[in-house]
Design an enzyme around this catalytic site. Structure first.
Site, PDB file in Angstrom:
ATOM      1  N   CYS A   2     109.423  28.751  14.904  1.00  0.00           N
ATOM      2  CA  CYS A   2     110.156  27.485  15.530  1.00  0.00           C
ATOM      3  C   CYS A   2     109.476  26.713  16.488  1.00  0.00           C
ATOM      4  O   CYS A   2     108.762  26.916  17.163  1.00  0.00           O
ATOM      5  CB  CYS A   2     111.493  27.952  16.013  1.00  0.00           C
ATOM      6  SG  CYS A   2     112.548  28.841  14.970  1.00  0.00           S
ATOM      7  N   ARG A  27     105.009  25.524  12.791  1.00  0.00           N
ATOM      8  CA  ARG A  27     105.549  26.597  13.573  1.00  0.00           C
ATOM      9  C   ARG A  27     106.784  26.997  12.791  1.00  0.00           C
ATOM     10  O   ARG A  27     107.295  28.377  13.054  1.00  0.00           O
ATOM     11  CB  ARG A  27     105.985  26.064  14.805  1.00  0.00           C
ATOM     12  CG  ARG A  27     104.862  25.798  16.018  1.00  0.00           C
ATOM     13  CD  ARG A  27     105.311  25.513  17.109  1.00  0.00           C
ATOM     14  NE  ARG A  27     105.937  26.598  17.889  1.00  0.00           N
ATOM     15  CZ  ARG A  27     105.516  27.374  18.560  1.00  0.00           C
ATOM     16  NH1 ARG A  27     104.063  27.200  18.744  1.00  0.00           N
ATOM     17  NH2 ARG A  27     106.039  28.111  19.162  1.00  0.00           N
ATOM     18  N   TRP A  74     112.177  28.330  11.513  1.00  0.00           N
ATOM     19  CA  TRP A  74     111.667  29.549  10.725  1.00  0.00           C
ATOM     20  C   TRP A  74     112.590  30.367  11.029  1.00  0.00           C
ATOM     21  O   TRP A  74     112.908  31.068  12.007  1.00  0.00           O
ATOM     22  CB  TRP A  74     110.345  30.040  11.291  1.00  0.00           C
ATOM     23  CG  TRP A  74     109.767  31.124  10.277  1.00  0.00           C
ATOM     24  CD1 TRP A  74     108.875  30.971   9.333  1.00  0.00           C
ATOM     25  CD2 TRP A  74     110.006  32.515  10.340  1.00  0.00           C
ATOM     26  NE1 TRP A  74     108.802  32.086   8.735  1.00  0.00           N
ATOM     27  CE2 TRP A  74     109.167  33.155   9.106  1.00  0.00           C
ATOM     28  CE3 TRP A  74     110.794  33.151  11.389  1.00  0.00           C
ATOM     29  CZ2 TRP A  74     109.499  34.731   9.159  1.00  0.00           C
ATOM     30  CZ3 TRP A  74     110.761  34.658  11.091  1.00  0.00           C
ATOM     31  CH2 TRP A  74     109.812  35.182   9.917  1.00  0.00           C
ATOM     32  N   ASN A 100     114.019  28.482  20.455  1.00  0.00           N
ATOM     33  CA  ASN A 100     113.083  29.194  19.915  1.00  0.00           C
ATOM     34  C   ASN A 100     113.174  30.852  20.271  1.00  0.00           C
ATOM     35  O   ASN A 100     113.122  30.647  21.608  1.00  0.00           O
ATOM     36  CB  ASN A 100     111.654  28.403  19.996  1.00  0.00           C
ATOM     37  CG  ASN A 100     110.331  29.386  19.499  1.00  0.00           C
ATOM     38  OD1 ASN A 100     110.623  30.219  18.586  1.00  0.00           O
ATOM     39  ND2 ASN A 100     109.459  29.438  20.077  1.00  0.00           N
ATOM     40  N   GLY A 101     113.156  31.639  19.656  1.00  0.00           N
ATOM     41  CA  GLY A 101     113.435  32.916  20.045  1.00  0.00           C
ATOM     42  C   GLY A 101     114.540  33.870  19.203  1.00  0.00           C
ATOM     43  O   GLY A 101     114.873  33.428  18.340  1.00  0.00           O
ATOM     44  N   GLU A 482      90.029  40.501   5.449  1.00  0.00           N
ATOM     45  CA  GLU A 482      90.295  39.066   5.704  1.00  0.00           C
ATOM     46  C   GLU A 482      90.415  38.234   4.628  1.00  0.00           C
ATOM     47  O   GLU A 482      91.257  37.481   4.486  1.00  0.00           O
ATOM     48  CB  GLU A 482      89.500  38.585   6.962  1.00  0.00           C
ATOM     49  CG  GLU A 482      89.414  37.240   7.249  1.00  0.00           C
ATOM     50  CD  GLU A 482      90.846  36.861   7.951  1.00  0.00           C
ATOM     51  OE1 GLU A 482      91.938  37.641   7.915  1.00  0.00           O
ATOM     52  OE2 GLU A 482      90.963  35.730   7.840  1.00  0.00           O
ATOM     53  N   LYS A 486      93.356  36.101   3.156  1.00  0.00           N
ATOM     54  CA  LYS A 486      93.429  34.567   2.939  1.00  0.00           C
ATOM     55  C   LYS A 486      94.195  34.286   1.578  1.00  0.00           C
ATOM     56  O   LYS A 486      94.938  33.439   1.500  1.00  0.00           O
ATOM     57  CB  LYS A 486      92.125  34.272   3.213  1.00  0.00           C
ATOM     58  CG  LYS A 486      91.676  33.957   4.872  1.00  0.00           C
ATOM     59  CD  LYS A 486      92.247  32.919   5.394  1.00  0.00           C
ATOM     60  CE  LYS A 486      93.202  33.526   6.174  1.00  0.00           C
ATOM     61  NZ  LYS A 486      93.067  33.900   7.335  1.00  0.00           N
ATOM     62  N   GLU A 489      97.969  34.863   1.190  1.00  0.00           N
ATOM     63  CA  GLU A 489      98.756  34.209   2.076  1.00  0.00           C
ATOM     64  C   GLU A 489      98.961  32.637   1.459  1.00  0.00           C
ATOM     65  O   GLU A 489      99.932  32.110   1.722  1.00  0.00           O
ATOM     66  CB  GLU A 489      98.822  34.006   3.630  1.00  0.00           C
ATOM     67  CG  GLU A 489      97.466  33.508   4.136  1.00  0.00           C
ATOM     68  CD  GLU A 489      97.355  33.527   5.589  1.00  0.00           C
ATOM     69  OE1 GLU A 489      98.211  33.588   6.399  1.00  0.00           O
ATOM     70  OE2 GLU A 489      96.111  33.600   6.320  1.00  0.00           O
ATOM     71  N   HIS A 505      88.424  57.267  -5.631  1.00  0.00           N
ATOM     72  CA  HIS A 505      89.155  58.257  -5.150  1.00  0.00           C
ATOM     73  C   HIS A 505      90.917  57.938  -5.627  1.00  0.00           C
ATOM     74  O   HIS A 505      91.986  58.188  -5.248  1.00  0.00           O
ATOM     75  CB  HIS A 505      89.448  58.428  -3.562  1.00  0.00           C
ATOM     76  CG  HIS A 505      88.190  59.057  -3.283  1.00  0.00           C
ATOM     77  ND1 HIS A 505      87.852  60.328  -3.384  1.00  0.00           N
ATOM     78  CD2 HIS A 505      87.069  58.342  -2.837  1.00  0.00           C
ATOM     79  CE1 HIS A 505      86.650  60.716  -2.956  1.00  0.00           C
ATOM     80  NE2 HIS A 505      86.131  59.378  -2.526  1.00  0.00           N
ATOM     81  N   LYS A 604     103.109  29.550  11.951  1.00  0.00           N
ATOM     82  CA  LYS A 604     101.842  29.797  12.630  1.00  0.00           C
ATOM     83  C   LYS A 604     101.723  30.927  13.764  1.00  0.00           C
ATOM     84  O   LYS A 604     100.950  31.452  13.894  1.00  0.00           O
ATOM     85  CB  LYS A 604     101.406  28.514  12.975  1.00  0.00           C
ATOM     86  CG  LYS A 604      99.883  28.570  13.799  1.00  0.00           C
ATOM     87  CD  LYS A 604      98.845  28.596  12.828  1.00  0.00           C
ATOM     88  CE  LYS A 604      97.387  28.807  13.540  1.00  0.00           C
ATOM     89  NZ  LYS A 604      96.515  29.349  12.682  1.00  0.00           N
TER      90      LYS A 604
HETATM   91  O1  M6R Z   1      98.057  33.850  17.104  1.00  0.00           O
HETATM   92  P1  M6R Z   1      97.662  35.074  16.743  1.00  0.00           P
HETATM   93  O2  M6R Z   1      96.132  35.233  16.358  1.00  0.00           O
HETATM   94  O3  M6R Z   1      98.244  36.174  17.647  1.00  0.00           O
HETATM   95  O4  M6R Z   1      98.321  35.382  15.273  1.00  0.00           O
HETATM   96  C1  M6R Z   1      98.099  36.488  14.669  1.00  0.00           C
HETATM   97  C2  M6R Z   1      98.426  36.451  13.275  1.00  0.00           C
HETATM   98  O5  M6R Z   1      99.963  36.056  13.177  1.00  0.00           O
HETATM   99  C3  M6R Z   1      97.712  35.523  12.520  1.00  0.00           C
HETATM  100  O6  M6R Z   1      96.589  35.686  12.461  1.00  0.00           O
HETATM  101  C4  M6R Z   1      98.118  35.429  10.968  1.00  0.00           C
HETATM  102  O7  M6R Z   1      97.739  36.675  10.118  1.00  0.00           O
HETATM  103  C5  M6R Z   1      97.490  34.380  10.279  1.00  0.00           C
HETATM  104  N1  M6R Z   1      98.481  33.544   9.305  1.00  0.00           N
HETATM  105  C6  M6R Z   1      96.479  34.670   9.228  1.00  0.00           C
HETATM  106  O8  M6R Z   1      95.968  33.670   8.668  1.00  0.00           O
END
Ligand code: M6R
Length: 609
Positions: A2, A27, A74, A100-101, A482, A486, A489, A505, A604
């Site tokens: 948010c 956000r 969000w 937000n929260g 990683e 990517k 997501e 395995h 984000k």
């Molecule tokens: O702001 P942060 O680095 O703490 O965020 C952690 C994760 O939420 C963030 O890396 C998330 O996994 C990304 N969307 C991945 O691309």
């Protein structure tokens, strides 16, 4: 999660609010709304969907209001809808609030308020807040906010306005970020500095428990009922850094920024002669480090994947045990942490709720906490004992790219620095790594320039897949995780990372004709075994795209496609090998027509647990 925005000053409020919402759309983007005060009346506009929907609804009918608040959501409590969208109001539509929260005791509060006759319209936790304000309002919004904050449990950043006090915004913050930007006789509020940089560079970062009373006469900030002073920070970000700069998406721009970001992250820390690393900013003393008996790294998502690399390199170079944990799991354990633990928390935003909670667990147990953060003065940066900034500039795309590679750079520098202080590696070997590290920005540049077209073509093939496996050994396995994240997501292709040695395995049972596999084979010392794994997959019909360092005939000859990375020391290859994986995900998502910068269900900054 948010984004909130507010404005009080001489300008028309709605255009400022909309612009601030667009700038914070990453956000949260399932619904958005604004409330303004105009001629003693509250006007509220809401729309489900992206901010463009709200913009359309408002249809440039900005009115004459010069005070207002806004929110991009969000959803946590209550599905995305106009009813659940912020701003929320009290029974008499006298007070409007954005939040937000999460209000953890909202059910109890809602029950009590309903018994007292308050009528609720939404399924949100937030709606209790304007009703609580209404309950305690006696002509002073500040006093009502102070009383409301006393009653709620949970965390928040919120802004409230009231019809009876048309030139006042009251803001409160606990564990969620809230910034006040100062203009000439005008005030801007946002969850994120990047949303305000077009208007002002002078900003106050509210601290936990702060309640700010803002009107035409100025700002007064209270904490626990007492007036407090908060310093004004001058933010010297490049304005263009938070813009797309000609790229179709922030993600592509941020991938391309990596050579520059890698150099910026080293700047002033690794000297040009590559003989020394200067991390005096961390103030790590030999006598303190000698007492450390373990390192604990905690983070979420991509930052956690950076932590996996950190674990491997620290253990290898320092011969010190390193635990690496997902923050969301770590906080529910009874971790084996004490004052002999050196904790490293990694977070781009510096606001991730679980990582922040982990930091507090470390501190409670006496561990010294070093934070690797990108956002300056974020909560994690402030609460850590030391902060090590990544210098990546604002990362706007939800999918993290340049933050990851700069986190890796810091982890390498930190490891080398510790190895130097503790004399765990000879200086000659360290100098060789320094020299190799110094070349990485140039190598990243070359990699992008020479491979992007090939990767784009491969991504076309990938875009028709519904599943993909990423495999690797050692550091490659961490990068594979990683790469899989990517792809998942942003392109919504199901992707899993496996340690190549684990395939036999169980997972190899899934390998049949044309099953797609992305195989990382950049580790010289593990190459032979990786070649065997690749051959085993090819024998079973898999479609294999390999990543190697330079030409490796025994791989090149058996795979379906290969991406060659510039030759660097195997310890450092993760900084380069992640780049093709980011591009593969980006272009696959592009071919699948996905919302690249704002993938579904994500936001984000994850500021709720
Ligand atoms: O702001 P942060 O680095 O703490 O965020 C952690 C994760 O939420 C963030 O890396 C998330 O996994 C990304 N969307 C991945 O691309």
């Amino acid at each position: 999660m948010c984004g909130i925005i507010g404005y009080l000053g001489p300008r028309l409020a709605i255009p400022v609010l909309l612009e601030g919402l667009y700038a914070q759309e990453y956000r949260g983007y399932d619904s958005a709304g604004v409330a303004t005060l105009e001629e003693g009346r509250l006007n509220v506009y809401k729309a489900t969907g992206k901010i463009a929907e709200l913009d359309k609804k408002i249809n440039r009918q900005y009115g004459s209001a010069t005070v207002g608040i806004g929110h991009t959501r969000w959803a946590t409590h209550g599905k995305p809808s106009d009813i659940n969208c912020h701003p929320h109001m009290d029974c008499h539509k006298h007070i409007a609030l954005v939040h937000n929260g999460i209000i953890e005791n909202y059910q109890e509060l809602k029950g009590r308020l309903q018994q007292q006759g308050h009528r609720f319209l939404s399924d949100t936790d937030t709606e209790v807040l304007p009703h609580l304000l209404e309950e305690s309002y006696q002509g002073d919004l500040l006093a009502a906010m102070q009383e409301t904050c006393r009653q709620v449990k949970g965390f928040y950043a919120m802004l409230a306005i009231c019809q009876s006090e048309p030139r006042r915004i009251v803001a409160a913050r606990l564990d969620n970020p809230l910034i006040i930007g100062l203009g000439q006789g005008e005030y801007f509020f946002a969850s994120d500095m990047a949303a305000l940089i077009d208007y002002t560079r002078e900003m106050i970062i509210l601290q936990n428990g702060d309640i700010a009373d803002v009107s035409d006469t100025g700002i007064v900030i209270y904490n626990q009922g007492q007036k407090v002073e908060r310093s004004v920070k001058h933010i010297d970000w490049d304005k263009e850094a938070a813009k797309k700069g000609g790229y179709p998406h922030f993600m592509l721009k941020e991938i391309h920024e990596q050579p520059k970001v890698l150099a910026q992250t080293m700047n002033g820390r690794l000297k040009e002669d590559c003989q020394n690393i200067d991390l005096s900013e961390l103030n790590l003393q030999k006598q303190d480090l000698e007492k450390v008996n373990q390192i604990a790294i905690v983070a979420c998502g991509t930052a956690y994947h950076a932590g996996l690399i950190g674990k491997s390199i620290i253990e290898k170079l320092l011969r010190l045990p390193v635990m690496v944990e997902l923050a969301s799991e770590f906080i529910h354990k009874d971790p084996l942490i004490d004052e002999r633990t050196l904790a490293i928390v990694i977070s781009q935003s510096g606001e991730t709720m679980d990582t922040l909670a982990a930091l507090r667990v470390f501190r409670e147990r006496g561990a010294r906490v070093l934070a690797i953060c990108n956002v300056v003065d974020s909560t994690i940066a402030r609460e850590a004992d030391q902060v090590f900034y990544t210098m990546a500039g604002p990362e706007i795309a939800v999918a993290s790219t340049k933050a990851y590679s700069s986190q890796l750079m810091l982890l390498y520098m930190l490891t080398f620095h510790l190895a130097q202080i503790l004399q765990r590696q000879n200086q000659q070997q360290l100098n060789a790594w320094f020299a190799a590290m110094y070349q990485l920005p140039q190598f990243a540049e070359t990699l992008l320039a020479e491979n992007e077209q090939t990767i784009q073509a491969l991504a076309k093939t990938i875009s028709s897949w519904e599943d993909a496996f990423f495999i690797g050994r050692g550091l490659d396995y961490a990068v594979a995780q990683e790469g899989a994240l990517k792809l998942k997501e942003i392109s919504y292709i199901h992707a899993e990372a496996y340690a190549a040695g684990e395939l036999k395995h169980g997972t190899i049972a899934l390998i049949t004709d044309k099953v797609p596999v992305i195989a990382l084979a950049t580790q010289d010392s593990l190459l032979k075994m990786m070649v065997s794994n690749i051959v085993e997959l090819k024998t079973r019909g898999a479609y294999v795209i390999a990543l190697t360092k330079g030409n490796v005939p025994e791989v090149d000859q058996v795979v379906d496609a290969v991406i060659h990375l510039p030759e660097t020391d195997e310890l450092l290859t993760p900084v380069l090998s992640v780049i093709p994986l980011q591009l593969l995900a980006y272009y696959a998502a592009l071919y699948r027509d996905c919302e690249i910068d704002q993938p579904r269900n994500l936001a984000k900054s994850v500021t709720v647990p």
